[in-house]
Design a protein around this motif. Structure first.
Motif, PDB file in Angstrom:
ATOM      1  N   ALA A   1      76.111  16.053 131.679  1.00  0.00           N
ATOM      2  CA  ALA A   1      76.242  17.492 131.490  1.00  0.00           C
ATOM      3  C   ALA A   1      77.583  17.821 130.832  1.00  0.00           C
ATOM      4  N   ARG A   2      78.619  17.054 131.120  1.00  0.00           N
ATOM      5  CA  ARG A   2      79.936  17.297 130.535  1.00  0.00           C
ATOM      6  C   ARG A   2      79.986  16.915 129.065  1.00  0.00           C
ATOM      7  N   THR A   3      79.110  16.024 128.628  1.00  0.00           N
ATOM      8  CA  THR A   3      79.150  15.586 127.242  1.00  0.00           C
ATOM      9  C   THR A   3      78.409  16.533 126.305  1.00  0.00           C
ATOM     10  N   VAL A   4      77.701  17.500 126.850  1.00  0.00           N
ATOM     11  CA  VAL A   4      77.020  18.483 126.013  1.00  0.00           C
ATOM     12  C   VAL A   4      78.082  19.382 125.398  1.00  0.00           C
ATOM     13  N   ARG A   5      78.082  19.457 124.091  1.00  0.00           N
ATOM     14  CA  ARG A   5      79.092  20.250 123.404  1.00  0.00           C
ATOM     15  C   ARG A   5      78.498  21.587 122.993  1.00  0.00           C
ATOM     16  N   ARG A   6      79.323  22.597 123.021  1.00  0.00           N
ATOM     17  CA  ARG A   6      78.887  23.951 122.677  1.00  0.00           C
ATOM     18  C   ARG A   6      79.374  24.278 121.273  1.00  0.00           C
ATOM     19  N   TRP A   7      78.500  24.118 120.284  1.00  0.00           N
ATOM     20  CA  TRP A   7      78.833  24.389 118.893  1.00  0.00           C
ATOM     21  C   TRP A   7      78.428  25.814 118.553  1.00  0.00           C
ATOM     22  N   VAL A   8      79.369  26.575 117.989  1.00  0.00           N
ATOM     23  CA  VAL A   8      79.105  27.977 117.668  1.00  0.00           C
ATOM     24  C   VAL A   8      79.627  28.297 116.271  1.00  0.00           C
ATOM     25  N   THR A   9      79.212  29.433 115.757  1.00  0.00           N
ATOM     26  CA  THR A   9      79.655  29.898 114.447  1.00  0.00           C
ATOM     27  C   THR A   9      81.128  30.318 114.493  1.00  0.00           C
ATOM     28  N   THR A  10      81.691  30.526 113.323  1.00  0.00           N
ATOM     29  CA  THR A  10      83.083  30.994 113.239  1.00  0.00           C
ATOM     30  C   THR A  10      83.228  32.345 113.931  1.00  0.00           C
ATOM     31  N   LYS A  11      82.262  33.212 113.737  1.00  0.00           N
ATOM     32  CA  LYS A  11      82.316  34.542 114.356  1.00  0.00           C
ATOM     33  C   LYS A  11      82.322  34.439 115.885  1.00  0.00           C
ATOM     34  N   ALA A  12      81.464  33.594 116.436  1.00  0.00           N
ATOM     35  CA  ALA A  12      81.397  33.430 117.890  1.00  0.00           C
ATOM     36  C   ALA A  12      82.652  32.737 118.425  1.00  0.00           C
ATOM     37  N   ALA A  13      83.159  31.741 117.682  1.00  0.00           N
ATOM     38  CA  ALA A  13      84.378  31.046 118.115  1.00  0.00           C
ATOM     39  C   ALA A  13      85.569  31.994 118.108  1.00  0.00           C
ATOM     40  N   ALA A  14      85.656  32.840 117.084  1.00  0.00           N
ATOM     41  CA  ALA A  14      86.740  33.816 117.008  1.00  0.00           C
ATOM     42  C   ALA A  14      86.648  34.807 118.165  1.00  0.00           C
ATOM     43  N   ALA A  15      85.450  35.260 118.479  1.00  0.00           N
ATOM     44  CA  ALA A  15      85.267  36.181 119.614  1.00  0.00           C
ATOM     45  C   ALA A  15      85.686  35.495 120.915  1.00  0.00           C
ATOM     46  N   HIS A  16      85.364  34.224 121.049  1.00  0.00           N
ATOM     47  CA  HIS A  16      85.745  33.453 122.242  1.00  0.00           C
ATOM     48  C   HIS A  16      87.267  33.379 122.383  1.00  0.00           C
ATOM     49  N   LEU A  17      87.956  33.295 121.237  1.00  0.00           N
ATOM     50  CA  LEU A  17      89.421  33.212 121.231  1.00  0.00           C
ATOM     51  C   LEU A  17      90.086  34.584 121.193  1.00  0.00           C
ATOM     52  N   SER A  18      89.281  35.624 121.063  1.00  0.00           N
ATOM     53  CA  SER A  18      89.776  37.002 120.964  1.00  0.00           C
ATOM     54  C   SER A  18      90.633  37.219 119.720  1.00  0.00           C
ATOM     55  N   VAL A  19      90.175  36.646 118.608  1.00  0.00           N
ATOM     56  CA  VAL A  19      90.822  36.872 117.322  1.00  0.00           C
ATOM     57  C   VAL A  19      89.748  37.272 116.316  1.00  0.00           C
TER      58      VAL A  19
ATOM     59  N   LYS B   1      82.810  21.379 112.311  1.00  0.00           N
ATOM     60  CA  LYS B   1      81.813  20.641 111.530  1.00  0.00           C
ATOM     61  C   LYS B   1      81.241  21.591 110.500  1.00  0.00           C
ATOM     62  N   ARG B   2      80.974  21.060 109.324  1.00  0.00           N
ATOM     63  CA  ARG B   2      80.343  21.875 108.291  1.00  0.00           C
ATOM     64  C   ARG B   2      78.836  21.680 108.399  1.00  0.00           C
ATOM     65  N   VAL B   3      78.129  22.802 108.477  1.00  0.00           N
ATOM     66  CA  VAL B   3      76.670  22.805 108.506  1.00  0.00           C
ATOM     67  C   VAL B   3      76.229  23.659 107.329  1.00  0.00           C
ATOM     68  N   GLY B   4      75.812  22.986 106.256  1.00  0.00           N
ATOM     69  CA  GLY B   4      75.522  23.721 105.031  1.00  0.00           C
ATOM     70  C   GLY B   4      76.813  24.303 104.491  1.00  0.00           C
ATOM     71  N   LYS B   5      76.840  25.603 104.294  1.00  0.00           N
ATOM     72  CA  LYS B   5      78.072  26.244 103.820  1.00  0.00           C
ATOM     73  C   LYS B   5      78.876  26.857 104.967  1.00  0.00           C
ATOM     74  N   ASP B   6      78.367  26.755 106.169  1.00  0.00           N
ATOM     75  CA  ASP B   6      79.026  27.350 107.330  1.00  0.00           C
ATOM     76  C   ASP B   6      79.735  26.291 108.170  1.00  0.00           C
ATOM     77  N   PHE B   7      80.618  26.764 109.047  1.00  0.00           N
ATOM     78  CA  PHE B   7      81.298  25.890 109.990  1.00  0.00           C
ATOM     79  C   PHE B   7      80.752  26.127 111.388  1.00  0.00           C
ATOM     80  N   ARG B   8      80.780  25.079 112.195  1.00  0.00           N
ATOM     81  CA  ARG B   8      80.452  25.177 113.614  1.00  0.00           C
ATOM     82  C   ARG B   8      81.646  24.638 114.383  1.00  0.00           C
ATOM     83  N   TRP B   9      82.051  25.382 115.388  1.00  0.00           N
ATOM     84  CA  TRP B   9      83.227  25.057 116.195  1.00  0.00           C
ATOM     85  C   TRP B   9      82.787  24.604 117.575  1.00  0.00           C
TER      86      TRP B   9
END
Length: 72
Positions: A9-27, A49-57
């Protein structure tokens, strides 16, 4: 939960878009994009990670990097 289930369960990584990652960081998303472009100034930032033209954090990696940065 067994220790095997907990470790998997700890090895499951939570990959999100730049918008979601920024919201998570409050920036703003552009701030996160700028940090990523200027890695020499922000070496603590984990690489997305780059997924197509987008990034996943990886949210876990972002949290870990921020925690380590705040300890210094």
């Amino acid at each position: 939960m067994s220790s095997e289930q907990q470790s998997s369960a700890r090895t499951v990584r939570r990959w999100v878009t730049t918008k979601a990652a920024a919201a998570h960081l409050s920036v703003h998303p552009e701030v996160l994009r700028r940090w990523n472009r200027h890695r020499d100034k922000y070496p603590w930032l984990p690489k997305p990670k780059r997924v197509g033209k987008d990034f996943r954090w990886d949210l876990d990696a972002l949290d870990k990097a921020l925690d380590a940065r705040e300890e210094h």
